[in-house]
Scaffold this motif. Structure first.
Motif, PDB file in Angstrom:
ATOM      1  N   VAL A 185     -12.400 -11.001  -9.801  1.00 12.33           N
ATOM      2  CA  VAL A 185     -11.418 -10.272  -9.024  1.00 12.33           C
ATOM      3  C   VAL A 185     -12.052  -8.825  -8.842  1.00 12.33           C
ATOM      4  CG1 VAL A 185      -9.187  -9.075  -9.341  1.00 12.33           C
ATOM      5  CG2 VAL A 185      -9.561 -11.605  -9.821  1.00 12.33           C
ATOM      6  N   CYS A 186     -13.003  -8.161  -9.397  1.00 12.41           N
ATOM      7  CA  CYS A 186     -13.542  -6.795  -9.688  1.00 12.41           C
ATOM      8  C   CYS A 186     -14.876  -6.715  -8.542  1.00 12.41           C
ATOM      9  CB  CYS A 186     -13.765  -6.261 -10.903  1.00 12.41           C
ATOM     10  SG  CYS A 186     -12.130  -6.711 -11.969  1.00 12.41           S
ATOM     11  N   ASP A 187     -15.116  -7.530  -7.775  1.00 15.72           N
ATOM     12  CA  ASP A 187     -16.244  -7.612  -7.093  1.00 15.72           C
ATOM     13  C   ASP A 187     -17.492  -7.496  -7.789  1.00 15.72           C
ATOM     14  OD1 ASP A 187     -17.951  -7.121  -5.015  1.00 15.72           O
ATOM     15  OD2 ASP A 187     -17.306  -5.250  -4.175  1.00 15.72           O
ATOM     16  N   PRO A 188     -18.114  -8.661  -8.368  1.00 15.79           N
ATOM     17  CA  PRO A 188     -19.205  -8.687  -9.104  1.00 15.79           C
ATOM     18  C   PRO A 188     -20.391  -8.623  -8.347  1.00 15.79           C
ATOM     19  CG  PRO A 188     -17.955 -10.657  -9.573  1.00 15.79           C
ATOM     20  CD  PRO A 188     -17.336 -10.052  -8.381  1.00 15.79           C
ATOM     21  N   GLU A 189     -20.448  -8.599  -6.863  1.00 12.33           N
ATOM     22  CA  GLU A 189     -21.588  -8.070  -6.157  1.00 12.33           C
ATOM     23  C   GLU A 189     -21.811  -6.576  -6.230  1.00 12.33           C
ATOM     24  OE1 GLU A 189     -19.012 -10.262  -5.099  1.00 12.33           O
ATOM     25  OE2 GLU A 189     -19.830 -11.849  -4.904  1.00 12.33           O
ATOM     26  N   GLN A 190     -20.709  -5.969  -6.393  1.00 10.52           N
ATOM     27  CA  GLN A 190     -21.055  -4.449  -6.689  1.00 10.52           C
ATOM     28  C   GLN A 190     -21.459  -3.757  -7.833  1.00 10.52           C
ATOM     29  OE1 GLN A 190     -20.463  -0.430  -5.484  1.00 10.52           O
ATOM     30  NE2 GLN A 190     -20.103  -2.198  -4.190  1.00 10.52           N
ATOM     31  N   ARG A 249       0.230  -9.388 -12.008  1.00 11.31           N
ATOM     32  CA  ARG A 249      -0.311  -8.425 -11.029  1.00 11.31           C
ATOM     33  C   ARG A 249      -0.633  -9.118  -9.722  1.00 11.31           C
ATOM     34  NH1 ARG A 249      -2.781  -3.321 -14.508  1.00 11.31           N
ATOM     35  NH2 ARG A 249      -1.131  -3.568 -16.067  1.00 11.31           N
ATOM     36  N   VAL A 250      -0.363 -10.525  -9.616  1.00  9.09           N
ATOM     37  CA  VAL A 250      -0.843 -11.458  -8.501  1.00  9.09           C
ATOM     38  C   VAL A 250      -0.427 -10.632  -7.126  1.00  9.09           C
ATOM     39  CG1 VAL A 250      -0.209 -13.504  -7.418  1.00  9.09           C
ATOM     40  CG2 VAL A 250      -1.285 -13.516  -9.811  1.00  9.09           C
ATOM     41  N   SER A 251       0.775 -10.363  -6.872  1.00  9.69           N
ATOM     42  CA  SER A 251       1.281  -9.949  -5.708  1.00  9.69           C
ATOM     43  C   SER A 251       0.492  -8.766  -5.170  1.00  9.69           C
ATOM     44  CB  SER A 251       2.692  -9.555  -5.560  1.00  9.69           C
ATOM     45  OG  SER A 251       3.336 -10.880  -6.033  1.00  9.69           O
ATOM     46  N   ALA A 252       0.380  -7.851  -6.261  1.00  9.17           N
ATOM     47  CA  ALA A 252      -0.552  -6.530  -5.742  1.00  9.17           C
ATOM     48  C   ALA A 252      -1.862  -6.898  -5.507  1.00  9.17           C
ATOM     49  CB  ALA A 252      -0.574  -5.571  -7.056  1.00  9.17           C
ATOM     50  N   LEU A 306      -7.854  -8.351  -3.165  1.00 12.17           N
ATOM     51  CA  LEU A 306      -8.865  -8.560  -4.270  1.00 12.17           C
ATOM     52  C   LEU A 306      -8.536  -9.859  -4.740  1.00 12.17           C
ATOM     53  CD1 LEU A 306      -7.871  -5.517  -6.618  1.00 12.17           C
ATOM     54  CD2 LEU A 306      -9.872  -5.725  -5.362  1.00 12.17           C
ATOM     55  N   LEU A 307      -7.694 -10.865  -4.246  1.00 11.27           N
ATOM     56  CA  LEU A 307      -7.341 -12.211  -4.768  1.00 11.27           C
ATOM     57  C   LEU A 307      -6.992 -12.870  -3.513  1.00 11.27           C
ATOM     58  CD1 LEU A 307      -7.268 -14.161  -7.245  1.00 11.27           C
ATOM     59  CD2 LEU A 307      -4.937 -13.373  -7.280  1.00 11.27           C
ATOM     60  N   ALA A 308      -7.532 -14.076  -3.153  1.00 10.51           N
ATOM     61  CA  ALA A 308      -7.307 -14.673  -1.918  1.00 10.51           C
ATOM     62  C   ALA A 308      -5.720 -15.114  -2.225  1.00 10.51           C
ATOM     63  CB  ALA A 308      -8.136 -15.976  -1.769  1.00 10.51           C
ATOM     64  N   ALA A 309      -5.059 -15.238  -0.952  1.00 11.22           N
ATOM     65  CA  ALA A 309      -3.608 -15.776  -1.121  1.00 11.22           C
ATOM     66  C   ALA A 309      -3.519 -17.201  -1.701  1.00 11.22           C
ATOM     67  CB  ALA A 309      -3.034 -15.770   0.141  1.00 11.22           C
ATOM     68  N   ARG A 368      -4.376 -18.123  -4.783  1.00 12.99           N
ATOM     69  CA  ARG A 368      -5.524 -18.545  -5.571  1.00 12.99           C
ATOM     70  C   ARG A 368      -4.852 -18.021  -7.114  1.00 12.99           C
ATOM     71  NH1 ARG A 368     -11.751 -17.181  -5.529  1.00 12.99           N
ATOM     72  NH2 ARG A 368     -12.518 -18.318  -7.340  1.00 12.99           N
ATOM     73  N   ARG A 369      -5.031 -18.700  -8.093  1.00 13.09           N
ATOM     74  CA  ARG A 369      -4.666 -18.544  -9.207  1.00 13.09           C
ATOM     75  C   ARG A 369      -5.825 -18.873 -10.450  1.00 13.09           C
ATOM     76  NH1 ARG A 369      -1.862 -16.734  -6.411  1.00 13.09           N
ATOM     77  NH2 ARG A 369       0.374 -16.487  -6.151  1.00 13.09           N
ATOM     78  N   GLU A 370      -7.015 -18.748  -9.915  1.00  8.94           N
ATOM     79  CA  GLU A 370      -8.292 -19.091 -10.779  1.00  8.94           C
ATOM     80  C   GLU A 370      -9.088 -17.841 -10.611  1.00  8.94           C
ATOM     81  OE1 GLU A 370      -8.910 -23.638 -11.393  1.00  8.94           O
ATOM     82  OE2 GLU A 370      -9.967 -22.648  -9.760  1.00  8.94           O
ATOM     83  N   GLU A 371      -9.785 -17.556 -11.569  1.00  5.36           N
ATOM     84  CA  GLU A 371     -11.014 -16.483 -11.459  1.00  5.36           C
ATOM     85  C   GLU A 371     -12.083 -16.911 -12.262  1.00  5.36           C
ATOM     86  OE1 GLU A 371     -10.498 -12.975 -14.325  1.00  5.36           O
ATOM     87  OE2 GLU A 371      -9.265 -14.231 -15.636  1.00  5.36           O
ATOM     88  N   GLU A 372     -13.355 -16.416 -12.006  1.00  4.13           N
ATOM     89  CA  GLU A 372     -14.502 -16.566 -12.574  1.00  4.13           C
ATOM     90  C   GLU A 372     -14.859 -15.487 -13.577  1.00  4.13           C
ATOM     91  OE1 GLU A 372     -17.803 -19.320 -10.966  1.00  4.13           O
ATOM     92  OE2 GLU A 372     -17.866 -17.194  -9.976  1.00  4.13           O
ATOM     93  N   VAL A 373     -15.102 -15.458 -14.646  1.00  4.90           N
ATOM     94  CA  VAL A 373     -15.538 -14.548 -15.584  1.00  4.90           C
ATOM     95  C   VAL A 373     -17.138 -14.317 -15.643  1.00  4.90           C
ATOM     96  CG1 VAL A 373     -15.484 -13.625 -17.939  1.00  4.90           C
ATOM     97  CG2 VAL A 373     -13.324 -14.578 -16.922  1.00  4.90           C
ATOM     98  N   LEU A 374     -17.826 -13.593 -15.366  1.00  6.90           N
ATOM     99  CA  LEU A 374     -19.131 -13.555 -15.218  1.00  6.90           C
ATOM    100  C   LEU A 374     -19.848 -12.573 -16.277  1.00  6.90           C
ATOM    101  CD1 LEU A 374     -17.754 -13.218 -12.165  1.00  6.90           C
ATOM    102  CD2 LEU A 374     -20.191 -13.903 -11.748  1.00  6.90           C
ATOM    103  N   VAL A 375     -20.995 -12.721 -16.739  1.00  5.62           N
ATOM    104  CA  VAL A 375     -21.793 -11.887 -17.439  1.00  5.62           C
ATOM    105  C   VAL A 375     -22.971 -11.688 -16.611  1.00  5.62           C
ATOM    106  CG1 VAL A 375     -23.108 -11.479 -19.359  1.00  5.62           C
ATOM    107  CG2 VAL A 375     -21.029 -12.946 -19.794  1.00  5.62           C
TER     108      VAL A 375
END
Length: 234
Positions: free
Chosen positions: A156-161, A190-193, A199-202, A204-211
């Protein structure tokens, strides 16, 4: 590993354990020095000490977190240095063989970070990047040649950045772990926000956690390392 937390200190979740796994897999030099930023319970600092690091510094803005880290180190038969402070300001010009952090990264309702309370462990500004960006921009100059930084956060926090900023600081960067799963309770609330801000596709209720790992090349002089603060966002 035995970990306890005081009231008001963030208890390690799956992202902390994912980062700990990756820290265990990294090669550390003899008598390695490790910095754990936003230490919370101290789980990563303890992991580094158990991994064989001889000099481990755990930093957090919360006094209770620093106490937790110190106590957990003792419970696990290790020694760390717990310091209360604001990220790299707590360690001056020191350099490390490894820097690890599970920073606050939950997008908040404003860019004003909380000054107290448990929310300091997760609130991270409108995009969830207020703390992440500071670490990305400042970490390169606190790494010894061959040293690395490991950061964990949500897709959700833009890993590419994160990758872009670390590379702008002269680090060789890659993603060393990904784990997909349902949104955690803080993001779910905070899904609606998140959808409204893109930050989240309409739906979508999944995320990736990345290291994400950034490594400072051997033999690169300080003068050759550009300042990552020059990175701009749209």
């Amino acid at each position: 590993m035995r970990i306890i937390t005081f009231p008001g200190v963030f208890q390690p979740h799956s992202d902390s354990w994912l980062l700990a796994e990756q820290l265990r897999e990294q090669t550390l030099p003899p008598r390695a020095s490790v910095l754990d930023l936003c230490t919370g319970s101290g789980v990563l600092a303890v992991c580094a000490a158990m991994r064989g690091a001889r000099d481990v510094t755990a930093v957090d803005v919360s006094r209770r977190a620093v106490w937790s880290a110190r106590i957990n180190a003792r419970l696990n038969g290790t020694r760390i240095r717990g310091v209360r402070g604001d990220l790299f300001e707590a360690v001056g010009d020191r350099r490390f063989d490894a820097i690890v952090s599970n920073p606050p990264y939950v997008p908040a309702e404003s860019d004003e970070l909380p000054a107290r309370g448990p929310q300091r462990a997760w609130e991270a500004g409108l995009t969830g990047r207020l703390i992440l960006d500071r670490i990305c921009d400042e970490a390169p100059r606190h790494l010894r040649p061959g040293g690395f930084v490991l950061l964990v956060h949500s897709s959700v926090c833009d890993p590419e950045q994160t990758v872009e900023r670390l590379r702008a600081g002269g680090l060789d960067t890659d993603v060393v772990a990904r784990r997909r799963g349902p949104l955690g309770p803080l993001l779910t609330a905070r899904v609606s926000a998140l959808e409204a801000r893109g930050l989240l596709a309409a739906g979508r209720r999944e995320e990736e956690v990345l290291v994400i790992r950034g490594r400072r090349p051997l033999g690169r002089a300080d003068a050759a390392i550009p300042r990552a603060a020059a990175v701009t966002t749209a």
